[in-house]
Design a protein around this motif. Sequence first.
Motif, PDB file in Angstrom:
ATOM      1  N   GLN A 123       0.759  -1.202  -0.025  1.00  0.00           N
ATOM      2  CA  GLN A 123       0.014  -0.056   0.018  1.00  0.00           C
ATOM      3  C   GLN A 123       0.739   1.070   0.190  1.00  0.00           C
ATOM      4  O   GLN A 123       0.641   2.280  -0.857  1.00  0.00           O
ATOM      5  N   VAL A 124       1.956   1.266   0.891  1.00  0.00           N
ATOM      6  CA  VAL A 124       2.925   2.417   0.920  1.00  0.00           C
ATOM      7  C   VAL A 124       3.407   2.671  -0.453  1.00  0.00           C
ATOM      8  O   VAL A 124       3.463   3.698  -0.991  1.00  0.00           O
ATOM      9  N   LYS A 125       3.911   1.697  -1.059  1.00  0.00           N
ATOM     10  CA  LYS A 125       4.675   1.677  -2.366  1.00  0.00           C
ATOM     11  C   LYS A 125       3.509   2.161  -3.312  1.00  0.00           C
ATOM     12  O   LYS A 125       3.978   3.137  -4.225  1.00  0.00           O
ATOM     13  N   ALA A 126       2.293   1.794  -3.419  1.00  0.00           N
ATOM     14  CA  ALA A 126       1.471   2.172  -4.402  1.00  0.00           C
ATOM     15  C   ALA A 126       1.181   3.828  -4.111  1.00  0.00           C
ATOM     16  O   ALA A 126       0.997   4.440  -5.037  1.00  0.00           O
ATOM     17  N   GLY A 127       1.014   3.975  -2.806  1.00  0.00           N
ATOM     18  CA  GLY A 127       0.414   5.402  -2.469  1.00  0.00           C
ATOM     19  C   GLY A 127       1.641   6.624  -2.945  1.00  0.00           C
ATOM     20  O   GLY A 127       1.258   7.526  -3.513  1.00  0.00           O
ATOM     21  N   ILE A 128       3.094   6.063  -2.646  1.00  0.00           N
ATOM     22  CA  ILE A 128       4.085   6.947  -3.247  1.00  0.00           C
ATOM     23  C   ILE A 128       4.024   6.835  -4.468  1.00  0.00           C
ATOM     24  O   ILE A 128       4.210   8.115  -5.075  1.00  0.00           O
ATOM     25  N   GLU A 129       4.059   5.917  -5.192  1.00  0.00           N
ATOM     26  CA  GLU A 129       3.908   6.012  -6.745  1.00  0.00           C
ATOM     27  C   GLU A 129       2.725   6.727  -7.567  1.00  0.00           C
ATOM     28  O   GLU A 129       2.781   6.989  -8.710  1.00  0.00           O
ATOM     29  N   ALA A 130       1.834   6.605  -6.731  1.00  0.00           N
ATOM     30  CA  ALA A 130       0.489   7.645  -7.192  1.00  0.00           C
ATOM     31  C   ALA A 130       0.745   9.090  -7.217  1.00  0.00           C
ATOM     32  O   ALA A 130      -0.122   9.664  -8.002  1.00  0.00           O
ATOM     33  N   LEU A 131       1.699   9.418  -6.610  1.00  0.00           N
ATOM     34  CA  LEU A 131       2.127  10.864  -6.252  1.00  0.00           C
ATOM     35  C   LEU A 131       2.618  11.402  -7.690  1.00  0.00           C
ATOM     36  O   LEU A 131       3.349  10.676  -8.289  1.00  0.00           O
ATOM     37  N   PRO A 132       2.470  12.729  -8.059  1.00  0.00           N
ATOM     38  CA  PRO A 132       3.111  13.184  -9.253  1.00  0.00           C
ATOM     39  C   PRO A 132       4.582  13.253  -9.073  1.00  0.00           C
ATOM     40  O   PRO A 132       4.964  13.510  -7.953  1.00  0.00           O
ATOM     41  N   ARG A 133       5.377  12.741 -10.060  1.00  0.00           N
ATOM     42  CA  ARG A 133       6.718  12.898  -9.935  1.00  0.00           C
ATOM     43  C   ARG A 133       7.439  13.943  -9.509  1.00  0.00           C
ATOM     44  O   ARG A 133       8.592  14.324  -8.870  1.00  0.00           O
ATOM     45  N   GLY A 134       6.475  15.348  -9.850  1.00  0.00           N
ATOM     46  CA  GLY A 134       7.104  16.474  -9.782  1.00  0.00           C
ATOM     47  C   GLY A 134       7.156  16.936  -8.058  1.00  0.00           C
ATOM     48  O   GLY A 134       8.181  17.915  -7.762  1.00  0.00           O
ATOM     49  N   GLN A 135       6.434  16.093  -7.428  1.00  0.00           N
ATOM     50  CA  GLN A 135       6.592  16.361  -5.957  1.00  0.00           C
ATOM     51  C   GLN A 135       8.004  16.169  -5.410  1.00  0.00           C
ATOM     52  O   GLN A 135       8.392  16.904  -4.592  1.00  0.00           O
ATOM     53  N   ARG A 136       8.257  15.101  -5.765  1.00  0.00           N
ATOM     54  CA  ARG A 136       9.783  14.358  -5.350  1.00  0.00           C
ATOM     55  C   ARG A 136      10.662  15.443  -5.887  1.00  0.00           C
ATOM     56  O   ARG A 136      11.885  15.945  -5.241  1.00  0.00           O
ATOM     57  N   MET A 137      10.652  15.678  -7.218  1.00  0.00           N
ATOM     58  CA  MET A 137      11.776  16.438  -7.787  1.00  0.00           C
ATOM     59  C   MET A 137      11.659  18.009  -7.076  1.00  0.00           C
ATOM     60  O   MET A 137      12.658  18.638  -7.046  1.00  0.00           O
ATOM     61  N   ALA A 138      10.433  18.335  -6.901  1.00  0.00           N
ATOM     62  CA  ALA A 138      10.333  19.873  -6.370  1.00  0.00           C
ATOM     63  C   ALA A 138      11.069  19.918  -5.033  1.00  0.00           C
ATOM     64  O   ALA A 138      11.849  20.875  -4.708  1.00  0.00           O
ATOM     65  N   SER A 139      10.774  18.837  -4.385  1.00  0.00           N
ATOM     66  CA  SER A 139      11.550  19.001  -2.762  1.00  0.00           C
ATOM     67  C   SER A 139      12.981  18.783  -3.167  1.00  0.00           C
ATOM     68  O   SER A 139      13.577  19.144  -2.052  1.00  0.00           O
ATOM     69  N   LEU A 140      13.605  18.011  -3.715  1.00  0.00           N
ATOM     70  CA  LEU A 140      14.874  17.915  -3.938  1.00  0.00           C
ATOM     71  C   LEU A 140      15.428  19.267  -4.506  1.00  0.00           C
ATOM     72  O   LEU A 140      16.633  19.668  -3.995  1.00  0.00           O
ATOM     73  N   ALA A 141      14.705  19.888  -5.327  1.00  0.00           N
ATOM     74  CA  ALA A 141      15.094  21.109  -5.803  1.00  0.00           C
ATOM     75  C   ALA A 141      15.198  22.348  -4.830  1.00  0.00           C
ATOM     76  O   ALA A 141      15.891  23.147  -4.732  1.00  0.00           O
ATOM     77  N   LEU A 142      14.534  22.190  -3.779  1.00  0.00           N
ATOM     78  CA  LEU A 142      14.407  22.892  -2.698  1.00  0.00           C
ATOM     79  C   LEU A 142      15.501  22.771  -1.659  1.00  0.00           C
ATOM     80  O   LEU A 142      15.628  23.698  -0.665  1.00  0.00           O
ATOM     81  N   GLY A 143      16.068  21.603  -1.852  1.00  0.00           N
ATOM     82  CA  GLY A 143      17.369  21.473  -1.039  1.00  0.00           C
ATOM     83  C   GLY A 143      17.078  20.314  -0.115  1.00  0.00           C
ATOM     84  O   GLY A 143      18.208  20.176   0.863  1.00  0.00           O
ATOM     85  N   LEU A 144      16.017  19.693   0.163  1.00  0.00           N
ATOM     86  CA  LEU A 144      15.840  18.565   0.972  1.00  0.00           C
ATOM     87  C   LEU A 144      16.586  17.408   0.531  1.00  0.00           C
ATOM     88  O   LEU A 144      16.779  17.229  -0.777  1.00  0.00           O
ATOM     89  N   THR A 145      16.873  16.578   1.494  1.00  0.00           N
ATOM     90  CA  THR A 145      17.735  15.399   1.098  1.00  0.00           C
ATOM     91  C   THR A 145      16.785  14.536   0.740  1.00  0.00           C
ATOM     92  O   THR A 145      15.432  14.582   0.970  1.00  0.00           O
ATOM     93  N   SER A 146      17.011  13.009   0.027  1.00  0.00           N
ATOM     94  CA  SER A 146      15.878  12.222  -0.134  1.00  0.00           C
ATOM     95  C   SER A 146      15.004  11.620   1.228  1.00  0.00           C
ATOM     96  O   SER A 146      13.811  11.576   0.960  1.00  0.00           O
ATOM     97  N   ARG A 147      15.820  11.509   2.062  1.00  0.00           N
ATOM     98  CA  ARG A 147      15.246  11.245   3.441  1.00  0.00           C
ATOM     99  C   ARG A 147      14.158  12.194   4.037  1.00  0.00           C
ATOM    100  O   ARG A 147      13.142  12.043   4.311  1.00  0.00           O
ATOM    101  N   GLN A 148      14.479  13.564   3.907  1.00  0.00           N
ATOM    102  CA  GLN A 148      13.897  14.734   4.139  1.00  0.00           C
ATOM    103  C   GLN A 148      12.361  14.853   3.129  1.00  0.00           C
ATOM    104  O   GLN A 148      11.321  15.094   3.722  1.00  0.00           O
ATOM    105  N   SER A 149      12.645  14.585   1.936  1.00  0.00           N
ATOM    106  CA  SER A 149      11.666  14.384   0.958  1.00  0.00           C
ATOM    107  C   SER A 149      10.723  13.283   1.346  1.00  0.00           C
ATOM    108  O   SER A 149       9.455  13.805   1.116  1.00  0.00           O
ATOM    109  N   TYR A 150      11.081  12.276   1.702  1.00  0.00           N
ATOM    110  CA  TYR A 150      10.088  11.263   2.087  1.00  0.00           C
ATOM    111  C   TYR A 150       9.156  11.635   3.302  1.00  0.00           C
ATOM    112  O   TYR A 150       8.073  11.520   3.535  1.00  0.00           O
ATOM    113  N   ARG A 151       9.871  12.210   4.405  1.00  0.00           N
ATOM    114  CA  ARG A 151       9.428  12.477   5.486  1.00  0.00           C
ATOM    115  C   ARG A 151       8.499  13.669   5.482  1.00  0.00           C
ATOM    116  O   ARG A 151       7.376  13.567   6.052  1.00  0.00           O
ATOM    117  N   TYR A 152       8.790  14.593   4.911  1.00  0.00           N
ATOM    118  CA  TYR A 152       8.130  15.844   4.771  1.00  0.00           C
ATOM    119  C   TYR A 152       7.177  16.156   3.735  1.00  0.00           C
ATOM    120  O   TYR A 152       6.071  17.011   3.972  1.00  0.00           O
TER     121      TYR A 152
END
Length: 240
Positions: A123-152
């Motif tokens: 369920q978690v895998k499906a939930g994360i993959e259902a999100l637009p890819r832009g959310q992860r890219m935007a969080s990384l572009a803002l300077g968040l680490t990969s861990r912070q991107s998942y957490r916040y």
Amino acid sequence: MKYEINWSVLWQESPYGELYYQLLLNGLGWTIFIALFAWILAFALGSFIGVMRTTDSKFWQIFGQGYVEVFRNIPLLVQIFLWYFVIPEFFWGSASTWLKQLSPVYTSIICLGFFTSARIAEQVKAGIEALPRGQRMASLALGLTSRQSYRYVLLPTAYRIMLPPLTSEFLSLVKNTSVCFTIGVMELMGQTNSMSEFTFKTFEALTAATTLYLLINLVVVLIARFLERKTSIPGFMTSH
């Protein structure tokens, strides 16, 4: 010979000195206890494995997939026997003795926790993959680490859109506690079986147990629907 239904059996005294309805309520308490703590374990493990399967690491993806396949495809009854009878034999000395003396309640929590975690990981895998890819890219572009991107960013949104399937998993977990009586846990099904054997009133015992299971599930569904309304995300949330 016609079977006579007698609901007064619930108010008869059992060999344990309690009324039978009290035994069923005690069993209900253990059912809720096991389900809640198994859910905590399952949610933590499932979230970790689910995140692991969405990382860019091939090793962690394969490890997470293997974990899910093992715990999801072995029947629950077999797993609870393995945890209770087999796994303690892999240890030596005091560790083996301690595991063998461990209450079957804790064994049940561990078994149900691992079993359910594999399903939550999906369920978690499906939930994360259902999100637009832009959310992860935007969080990384803002300077968040990969861990912070998942957490916040990713997990808070994913959990909100996963609430309906997570509710279904919790309801399944409550029902799966019924296998725990096979290793001696006197939860609701165990007490029901005991009442049936002592009184030969199987219909009354099973009907009472069914009613209690339905009440638990009804309360869970009502709570879940309230949370869904409070945390819904337009365009993402699905209904039962």
